[in-house]
Design a protein around this motif. Sequence first.
Motif, PDB file in Angstrom:
ATOM      1  N   LEU A  95    -112.727 -48.068  51.598  1.00  0.00           N
ATOM      2  CA  LEU A  95    -113.186 -49.452  51.585  1.00  0.00           C
ATOM      3  C   LEU A  95    -112.006 -50.408  51.744  1.00  0.00           C
ATOM      4  O   LEU A  95    -110.895 -50.114  51.283  1.00  0.00           O
ATOM      5  CB  LEU A  95    -113.887 -49.771  50.266  1.00  0.00           C
ATOM      6  N   ASP A  96    -112.257 -51.536  52.376  1.00  0.00           N
ATOM      7  CA  ASP A  96    -111.191 -52.538  52.469  1.00  0.00           C
ATOM      8  C   ASP A  96    -110.909 -53.162  51.105  1.00  0.00           C
ATOM      9  O   ASP A  96    -109.794 -53.575  50.806  1.00  0.00           O
ATOM     10  CB  ASP A  96    -111.539 -53.611  53.502  1.00  0.00           C
ATOM     11  N   GLU A  97    -111.960 -53.228  50.241  1.00  0.00           N
ATOM     12  CA  GLU A  97    -111.802 -53.718  48.871  1.00  0.00           C
ATOM     13  C   GLU A  97    -112.558 -52.783  47.940  1.00  0.00           C
ATOM     14  O   GLU A  97    -113.778 -52.682  48.012  1.00  0.00           O
ATOM     15  CB  GLU A  97    -112.367 -55.135  48.735  1.00  0.00           C
ATOM     16  N   SER A  98    -111.842 -52.138  47.064  1.00  0.00           N
ATOM     17  CA  SER A  98    -112.475 -51.243  46.109  1.00  0.00           C
ATOM     18  C   SER A  98    -112.987 -51.995  44.889  1.00  0.00           C
ATOM     19  O   SER A  98    -113.883 -51.520  44.191  1.00  0.00           O
ATOM     20  CB  SER A  98    -111.470 -50.167  45.665  1.00  0.00           C
ATOM     21  N   TRP A  99    -112.429 -53.153  44.629  1.00  0.00           N
ATOM     22  CA  TRP A  99    -112.900 -54.034  43.546  1.00  0.00           C
ATOM     23  C   TRP A  99    -113.270 -55.371  44.179  1.00  0.00           C
ATOM     24  O   TRP A  99    -112.455 -56.035  44.810  1.00  0.00           O
ATOM     25  CB  TRP A  99    -111.806 -54.221  42.511  1.00  0.00           C
ATOM     26  N   LYS A 100    -114.532 -55.744  44.015  1.00  0.00           N
ATOM     27  CA  LYS A 100    -114.991 -57.026  44.549  1.00  0.00           C
ATOM     28  C   LYS A 100    -115.949 -57.660  43.555  1.00  0.00           C
ATOM     29  O   LYS A 100    -116.885 -57.019  43.080  1.00  0.00           O
ATOM     30  CB  LYS A 100    -115.678 -56.845  45.899  1.00  0.00           C
ATOM     31  N   GLY A 101    -115.689 -58.921  43.216  1.00  0.00           N
ATOM     32  CA  GLY A 101    -116.521 -59.595  42.227  1.00  0.00           C
ATOM     33  C   GLY A 101    -116.440 -58.881  40.890  1.00  0.00           C
ATOM     34  O   GLY A 101    -115.355 -58.575  40.394  1.00  0.00           O
ATOM     35  N   TYR A 140    -109.880 -60.447  33.303  1.00  0.00           N
ATOM     36  CA  TYR A 140    -109.324 -60.351  34.655  1.00  0.00           C
ATOM     37  C   TYR A 140    -109.480 -61.669  35.427  1.00  0.00           C
ATOM     38  O   TYR A 140    -110.394 -62.452  35.212  1.00  0.00           O
ATOM     39  CB  TYR A 140    -109.948 -59.200  35.422  1.00  0.00           C
ATOM     40  N   THR A 141    -108.537 -61.874  36.346  1.00  0.00           N
ATOM     41  CA  THR A 141    -108.529 -63.039  37.224  1.00  0.00           C
ATOM     42  C   THR A 141    -108.515 -62.562  38.669  1.00  0.00           C
ATOM     43  O   THR A 141    -108.417 -61.360  38.947  1.00  0.00           O
ATOM     44  CB  THR A 141    -107.282 -63.902  36.984  1.00  0.00           C
ATOM     45  N   LYS A 142    -108.579 -63.503  39.597  1.00  0.00           N
ATOM     46  CA  LYS A 142    -108.511 -63.151  41.018  1.00  0.00           C
ATOM     47  C   LYS A 142    -107.204 -62.421  41.331  1.00  0.00           C
ATOM     48  O   LYS A 142    -107.179 -61.494  42.135  1.00  0.00           O
ATOM     49  CB  LYS A 142    -108.618 -64.411  41.879  1.00  0.00           C
ATOM     50  N   GLU A 143    -106.119 -62.844  40.660  1.00  0.00           N
ATOM     51  CA  GLU A 143    -104.830 -62.194  40.893  1.00  0.00           C
ATOM     52  C   GLU A 143    -104.862 -60.724  40.468  1.00  0.00           C
ATOM     53  O   GLU A 143    -104.250 -59.866  41.107  1.00  0.00           O
ATOM     54  CB  GLU A 143    -103.725 -62.936  40.143  1.00  0.00           C
ATOM     55  N   ASP A 144    -105.589 -60.423  39.411  1.00  0.00           N
ATOM     56  CA  ASP A 144    -105.726 -59.030  38.965  1.00  0.00           C
ATOM     57  C   ASP A 144    -106.511 -58.205  39.981  1.00  0.00           C
ATOM     58  O   ASP A 144    -106.157 -57.064  40.284  1.00  0.00           O
ATOM     59  CB  ASP A 144    -106.426 -58.970  37.603  1.00  0.00           C
ATOM     60  N   VAL A 145    -107.592 -58.786  40.495  1.00  0.00           N
ATOM     61  CA  VAL A 145    -108.399 -58.087  41.504  1.00  0.00           C
ATOM     62  C   VAL A 145    -107.567 -57.826  42.753  1.00  0.00           C
ATOM     63  O   VAL A 145    -107.589 -56.726  43.323  1.00  0.00           O
ATOM     64  CB  VAL A 145    -109.664 -58.901  41.849  1.00  0.00           C
ATOM     65  N   ASP A 146    -106.811 -58.819  43.177  1.00  0.00           N
ATOM     66  CA  ASP A 146    -105.965 -58.663  44.367  1.00  0.00           C
ATOM     67  C   ASP A 146    -104.903 -57.594  44.143  1.00  0.00           C
ATOM     68  O   ASP A 146    -104.620 -56.796  45.048  1.00  0.00           O
ATOM     69  CB  ASP A 146    -105.285 -59.991  44.717  1.00  0.00           C
ATOM     70  N   LEU A 147    -104.305 -57.592  42.950  1.00  0.00           N
ATOM     71  CA  LEU A 147    -103.299 -56.582  42.643  1.00  0.00           C
ATOM     72  C   LEU A 147    -103.919 -55.185  42.665  1.00  0.00           C
ATOM     73  O   LEU A 147    -103.328 -54.245  43.213  1.00  0.00           O
ATOM     74  CB  LEU A 147    -102.680 -56.858  41.273  1.00  0.00           C
ATOM     75  N   TYR A 148    -105.098 -55.048  42.067  1.00  0.00           N
ATOM     76  CA  TYR A 148    -105.776 -53.749  42.048  1.00  0.00           C
ATOM     77  C   TYR A 148    -106.016 -53.257  43.476  1.00  0.00           C
ATOM     78  O   TYR A 148    -105.718 -52.103  43.808  1.00  0.00           O
ATOM     79  CB  TYR A 148    -107.108 -53.859  41.306  1.00  0.00           C
ATOM     80  N   ASN A 149    -106.556 -54.105  44.327  1.00  0.00           N
ATOM     81  CA  ASN A 149    -106.866 -53.684  45.695  1.00  0.00           C
ATOM     82  C   ASN A 149    -105.608 -53.350  46.489  1.00  0.00           C
ATOM     83  O   ASN A 149    -105.610 -52.426  47.310  1.00  0.00           O
ATOM     84  CB  ASN A 149    -107.683 -54.768  46.405  1.00  0.00           C
ATOM     85  N   LYS A 150    -104.531 -54.073  46.214  1.00  0.00           N
ATOM     86  CA  LYS A 150    -103.261 -53.773  46.872  1.00  0.00           C
ATOM     87  C   LYS A 150    -102.744 -52.404  46.442  1.00  0.00           C
ATOM     88  O   LYS A 150    -102.321 -51.591  47.283  1.00  0.00           O
ATOM     89  CB  LYS A 150    -102.235 -54.860  46.525  1.00  0.00           C
ATOM     90  N   LYS A 151    -102.781 -52.125  45.144  1.00  0.00           N
ATOM     91  CA  LYS A 151    -102.320 -50.838  44.628  1.00  0.00           C
ATOM     92  C   LYS A 151    -103.241 -49.708  45.069  1.00  0.00           C
ATOM     93  O   LYS A 151    -102.793 -48.595  45.383  1.00  0.00           O
ATOM     94  CB  LYS A 151    -102.221 -50.882  43.103  1.00  0.00           C
ATOM     95  N   TYR A 152    -104.541 -49.980  45.077  1.00  0.00           N
ATOM     96  CA  TYR A 152    -105.503 -48.972  45.509  1.00  0.00           C
ATOM     97  C   TYR A 152    -105.256 -48.573  46.964  1.00  0.00           C
ATOM     98  O   TYR A 152    -105.317 -47.392  47.318  1.00  0.00           O
ATOM     99  CB  TYR A 152    -106.925 -49.505  45.341  1.00  0.00           C
ATOM    100  N   LYS A 153    -104.979 -49.551  47.809  1.00  0.00           N
ATOM    101  CA  LYS A 153    -104.692 -49.258  49.220  1.00  0.00           C
ATOM    102  C   LYS A 153    -103.509 -48.305  49.336  1.00  0.00           C
ATOM    103  O   LYS A 153    -103.522 -47.364  50.143  1.00  0.00           O
ATOM    104  CB  LYS A 153    -104.396 -50.562  49.970  1.00  0.00           C
ATOM    105  N   LYS A 154    -102.487 -48.521  48.530  1.00  0.00           N
ATOM    106  CA  LYS A 154    -101.317 -47.638  48.545  1.00  0.00           C
ATOM    107  C   LYS A 154    -101.680 -46.227  48.096  1.00  0.00           C
ATOM    108  O   LYS A 154    -101.154 -45.237  48.623  1.00  0.00           O
ATOM    109  CB  LYS A 154    -100.213 -48.214  47.654  1.00  0.00           C
TER     110      LYS A 154
END
Length: 482
Positions: free
Chosen positions: A300-306, A343-357
């Motif tokens: 997925l492009d985003e594993s955490w959304k909303g 959690y905040t938007k920054e946390d969600v973004d960080l999670y998706n960035k780390k998940y992609k890696k």
Amino acid sequence: MTSKKFKSIVILGGGTSGLVSALILKKTFNDFNITVIKSDALGIIGVGEGSTEHWKLFMNFCNITNEELIKETDATLKYGILFENWTKHKYFHNITYEMADTKCGQYLSGFAYSIINNLSPKEYTTSGCFHNKISVEAFPLQYHFNNFKLNTFLLKKCKLNNINIIDDEIKKVNVKNNNINSIEGQKKKYKFDFYIDCSGFKKILISKLGTKWISYSKHLPMNEAIAFPTPDTDEYPPYTLSRAMSAGWLWRIPTNGRWGNGYVFNNRYIDAKQAQKECEDYLGYKIDIFKNIKFEAGTLDESWKGNCAAIGLSSSFVEPLEASSLATTLNQIFLLTHLLPNYTKEDVDLYNKKYKKIVENIRDFIVMHYLVKKKDSKFWKELKLVLPETLKTNLNKWKHRLPIAEDFAGNYLPFSNLNITCVLKELNLVNKNYIKNQYNSLSKEFKDYTERNMKAAIQYYTNINAPHYISHKEYLQKIKNK
């Protein structure tokens, strides 16, 4: 997005990913209300499974002992994966304590020594495993399971930990303002603060939030698999067998009472019936197919959304060549626990960035295994890999030096410089002259230290009659009979 405070979390899916996620969340957040919604009618994939060492970390975290796991899941022990028919010689992906610890800073001088001296894995790894033995002093950190019994065991653990278990099949997902507002099953309607999608390939929750699938099909050639059990044997090797076949590869996983097997293949070259026949020819007897699974490797492009995170097969699938599925689940959920409260938007973004890696790390490692010179079938002759840019860049670096920890970003990547170096060595993807020059640049002190460690490891592991070795099956029976 303002910070989110909540108390109730639902996990949709009662397979390994769902139950493991529930146990980790409950252990971490004891005052959270954790619910698992599972459907007995849908069941689980249940094709037999192997772990990486990450599973041991989960066991320790959730107070699960080696003995109870073996007794209740028909588990066997695993040192690594034996790759057969991929290259001229068999090779073994296994990292011993000595290989991990023999280094100069981040430089893996033990591996360099083994490359320069043309050592085979049998010389510096737990050689007893090739004689169906384990070392009680160098105990395996990985396992094979009977998936159905593992599921029963984890379900029991969830109930003992006061995790709510609901049997229902979700039929409708209600979305409001890019968040899941509620879900509706055959029995009733449910509303929670946070939703975790462990529904596997169906992606029942996360698919309703506009996520997109990124295909890895141009990098990874496999797209179908058959899975089947075979009878028990007198002895169990403490490793997974991965054997290259005409259009893919066969896995063989011993569990206490039966074997789990599967053939992962490219269906442009053979179909399921032909795959079955090829397995029967190899094994020498008829088999019955338990599962036939078609898939597309990707993420997925985003594993955490909303207010929803997809965990396990709901978020990605990379073929099981290195048993990475459980490691992905565990690393995802442990990462999520650090970011979930408030959690905040920054946390969600960080999670998706780390998940992609995380997923790219697995993808690139699997692709590496196909960099072989096989030409013994139409599939292998025509195989032309499109290397991901991340892997292409790293391979160019690693032609001139061994990988170091700094080549990898983050603590949640399943495969490290140790795993990568092991496979680079066995597939001859390093330049021996460069490796020799790099090693020779070390001080005499470090070279002497490396040589001492490696010679001691060789002497220790290759003496298969040493008292620290015991029959794998004999050890398992002692545990089962306690």
